[in-house]
Scaffold this active site. Structure first.
Site, mmCIF file in Angstrom:
data_model
loop_
_atom_site.group_PDB
_atom_site.id
_atom_site.type_symbol
_atom_site.label_atom_id
_atom_site.label_comp_id
_atom_site.label_asym_id
_atom_site.label_seq_id
_atom_site.Cartn_x
_atom_site.Cartn_y
_atom_site.Cartn_z
ATOM 1 N N CYS A 57 0.919 -1.265 -0.120
ATOM 2 C CA CYS A 57 -0.101 0.217 0.085
ATOM 3 C C CYS A 57 0.785 1.267 0.132
ATOM 4 O O CYS A 57 1.702 1.327 1.132
ATOM 5 C CB CYS A 57 -0.958 0.150 1.083
ATOM 6 N N ASN B 64 -4.754 -5.063 -0.245
ATOM 7 C CA ASN B 64 -5.776 -5.807 -0.279
ATOM 8 C C ASN B 64 -5.904 -6.773 1.132
ATOM 9 O O ASN B 64 -5.006 -6.932 1.729
ATOM 10 C CB ASN B 64 -5.889 -6.737 -1.251
#
Length: 312
Positions: A246, A255
């Site tokens: 991320c 995710n």
């Protein structure tokens, strides 16, 4: 071997790692390695896989083999092969490659939409309409999903009005999408907000309300999935090993981790149709295809509780 069709599932876990995960990392996984990873996912009982994104290779070299990967994956029995398409040209290529389902990202944040695709949300609804027409012409059996991205907030504009999110989802379905789900693109969502928005979405769209695509950026991915489950959502996107990282929180996975999501549901007695041992084993071909890439997941690290089972 594919999954056992006699195993009934209460939820559909849609694996998005081969698309969402792979396009978020620097390295490009070799095509043959993608095939081995997809084989392992299918063997574990995964029944829907987002395998590619049909975008220009110069923009995303990780997806240059999209048509080849779709053509390979559709030979697997009992699996819905999904492809992300940002526009009409991508949709045409995905349909010609044989994808079973197209997913089209439509951002509820005006700022994000303009920065990402240089189009307003309303422009993207017209793109959904054009893709739906093309689908009706070329492959009427193919499903079209409009995923409302930045549905829970946006790094560029901050707050995204909930009325806008629901209005946009309804417009996408009216334009020809079979369903519309909600994506927590930047990991801002909390369980209370997830309950509220999915309750509104399901009230507005009924059976056409689609998947929950949650991110674990701030550690709330599983809590948000459970909140969506409480509101009747039965399709959840996740990525093996939380692949994709991320960019907004170094060291935090993007995710929701497929292995942890499967464990949570199975531990609750909610059947996923996925073998816990085999989904953890599917990390091996992923790791081999992306040497050195960090993989996340609490369950694979901790192991399964004593007496946890049975598994098919």
């Amino acid at each position: 071997m594919a999954h056992d069709d006699s195993v009934q599932a209460d939820v559909l876990i849609s694996e998005v790692g081969p698309r969402d995960g792979l396009q978020s990392v620097q390295a490009t996984m070799p095509t043959e390695a993608k095939f081995r990873w997809i084989d392992a996912l299918v063997a574990a009982g995964v029944r829907e896989i987002e395998v590619a994104s049909f975008v220009p290779a110069r923009l995303l070299p990780q997806m240059a083999d999209a048509a080849e990967v779709v053509a390979y994956a559709v030979r697997q029995p009992g699996v819905t092969v999904m492809a992300l398409v940002p526009n009409l040209r991508g949709a045409e290529a995905a349909l010609r490659a044989g994808a079973h389902k197209l997913t089209m990202p439509v951002s509820a944040s005006r700022a994000h939409s303009l920065a990402n695709v240089r189009k307003t949300p309303e422009d993207m609804v017209e793109e959904v309409r054009a893709i739906a027409r093309l689908r009706d012409e070329l492959a009427p059996a193919v499903k079209l999903e409009a995923g409302i991205s930045t549905a829970f907030g946006c790094t560029l504009q901050g707050l995204v009005p909930e009325d806008e999110v629901i209005r946009l989802a309804a417009m996408c379905v009216a334009a020809g999408a079979d369903e519309s789900g909600l994506s927590d693109t930047v990991g801002y969502a909390n369980p209370s907000q997830v309950r509220r928005l999915f309750r509104r979405l399901r009230s507005e769209l009924g059976s056409r309300a689609g998947a929950a695509h949650m991110h674990n950026t701030r550690g709330l991915g599983l809590a948000n999935c459970l909140a969506a489950w409480d509101e009747g959502v039965r399709t959840f996107d996740s990525s093996l090993g939380g692949l994709g990282g991320c960019p907004y929180a170094p060291g935090a996975s993007g995710n929701v981790v497929t292995e942890d999501l499967v464990f949570m549901f199975e531990a609750m007695g909610v059947r996923t149709g996925i073998s816990m041992q085999k989904i953890i084993a599917a990390r091996a071909p992923l790791a081999a295809g992306l040497p050195g890439e960090p993989l996340y997941g609490m369950t694979p690290d901790a192991g399964l509780p004593k007496g946890f089972g049975p598994f098919h």
